[in-house]
Enzyme design. Structure first.
Site, mmCIF file in Angstrom:
data_model
loop_
_atom_site.group_PDB
_atom_site.id
_atom_site.type_symbol
_atom_site.label_atom_id
_atom_site.label_comp_id
_atom_site.label_asym_id
_atom_site.label_seq_id
_atom_site.Cartn_x
_atom_site.Cartn_y
_atom_site.Cartn_z
ATOM 1 N N GLU A 96 -1.677 -8.476 3.257
ATOM 2 C CA GLU A 96 -1.578 -9.039 4.606
ATOM 3 C C GLU A 96 -2.943 -9.369 5.208
ATOM 4 O O GLU A 96 -3.019 -9.978 6.280
ATOM 5 C CB GLU A 96 -0.828 -8.069 5.532
ATOM 6 C CG GLU A 96 -1.640 -6.939 6.141
ATOM 7 C CD GLU A 96 -1.952 -5.798 5.187
ATOM 8 O OE1 GLU A 96 -2.618 -4.835 5.604
ATOM 9 O OE2 GLU A 96 -1.528 -5.853 4.015
ATOM 10 N N HIS A 112 -3.818 -4.619 0.110
ATOM 11 C CA HIS A 112 -3.366 -5.129 1.405
ATOM 12 C C HIS A 112 -3.315 -6.645 1.379
ATOM 13 O O HIS A 112 -4.253 -7.338 1.770
ATOM 14 C CB HIS A 112 -4.275 -4.612 2.522
ATOM 15 C CG HIS A 112 -4.030 -3.188 2.860
ATOM 16 N ND1 HIS A 112 -3.053 -2.781 3.748
ATOM 17 C CD2 HIS A 112 -4.600 -2.050 2.387
ATOM 18 C CE1 HIS A 112 -3.050 -1.464 3.828
ATOM 19 N NE2 HIS A 112 -3.969 -0.990 3.002
ATOM 20 N N CYS A 171 0.825 -1.207 0.000
ATOM 21 C CA CYS A 171 0.000 0.000 0.000
ATOM 22 C C CYS A 171 0.865 1.266 0.000
ATOM 23 O O CYS A 171 1.467 1.585 -1.012
ATOM 24 C CB CYS A 171 -1.004 -0.031 1.144
ATOM 25 S SG CYS A 171 -2.349 1.173 0.902
#
Length: 271
Positions: free
Chosen positions: A236, A234, A120
């Protein structure tokens, strides 16, 4: 699945996380969002190491020599536009101390052969570190999507729901991973929670994936000998063994494990 058993002598990989500055009760803190620490300690089975802001070049060199990977984190602040020749927007908050660190850290990590994943805001840090520029508010650009997090939801899960697709460039890592996950590489669903976006691509970067509106979603450091990628979404968020985010992170983990094994060999020889 990659695992700790693949490392020599059971040595855990050390993965550095870039910090932001944050003021709490009048005191300055070096801070990282919990989900980055959690994904490194959990899904990546590694030891999270916080990289402080304002670290000097000798300090970064010494730290990078001991790290097996670097994760350039996302953040709620924007990258300082003066770094690419524009004026700051009064609507947004900046973190110049973080910027000083990431602008030095990213090219140095790559030069030292440390696997690097930028997420990001991290891809924006990466692009500017290689001489590129950003759209300060991509949603204000004609013909572009609104890539910001939805404002009419109440939970984090709702904020991270996939909101658009990305098109993987042919013959790239992301095309391969999408196919392995049973996805159409021309329409991989991803989340979107950003304001800034890449405008002029940095020198030495290659585009790996784009959004339907043409916004750059993934880049690779063209000449890097190791894993060195930036992602706008994102990755993650809720990775697992069957989804695209998990596949991307496992690839990063594999690069970190390779460096861990090499460093373990050096350590064993030194003993």
């Amino acid at each position: 699945m990659s695992s700790l058993h693949e490392t020599r002598n059971g040595v855990l990989p050390l993965i550095g996380l870039t910090c932001c500055t944050k003021q709490i009760l009048g005191s300055d803190f070096h801070a990282v969002l919990d989900r980055y620490v959690a994904v490194v300690a959990g899904f990546l089975e590694a030891v999270p190491i916080l990289i402080p802001v304002d670290a000097s070049r000798p300090q970064l060199e010494s730290l990078l020599a001991r790290l097996d990977g670097v994760l350039v984190t996302g953040a709620p602040t924007m990258l300082d536009p003066s770094l690419y020749g524009e004026r700051p927007d009064p609507d947004y908050k900046y973190d110049p101390q973080r910027d000083v660190t990431t602008q030095a850290l990213i090219p140095l990590a790559i030069a030292m052969g440390v696997p690097l994943l930028a997420i990001c805001r991290g891809i924006q840090d990466m692009n500017v570190a290689f001489g590129g520029s950003l759209h300060q508010a991509v949603h204000r650009m004609p013909g572009r999507l609104d890539h910001r997090a939805p404002s009419d939801v109440s939970t984090r899960a709702e904020k991270f729901v996939p909101s658009h697709s990305l098109r993987c460039v042919e013959n790239t890592l992301f095309e391969t991973l999408a196919i392995e996950c049973g996805l159409d590489p021309l329409a991989v669903p991803v989340n979107s929670l950003h304001v800034q976006a890449i405008k002029d691509l940095g020198s030495g970067l290659t585009v790996e994936a784009v959004a339907p509106d043409g916004s750059i979603e993934a880049v690779r450091v063209t000449t890097a000998s190791i894993f060195a990628y930036g992602l706008q979404w994102h990755v993650e968020w809720e990775p697992d063994e069957t989804n695209f985010n998990g596949a991307v992170l496992r690839t990063f983990q594999g690069a970190c494990l390779t460096r861990t094994s090499r460093r373990s060999d050096v350590f064993v020889c030194a003993q």
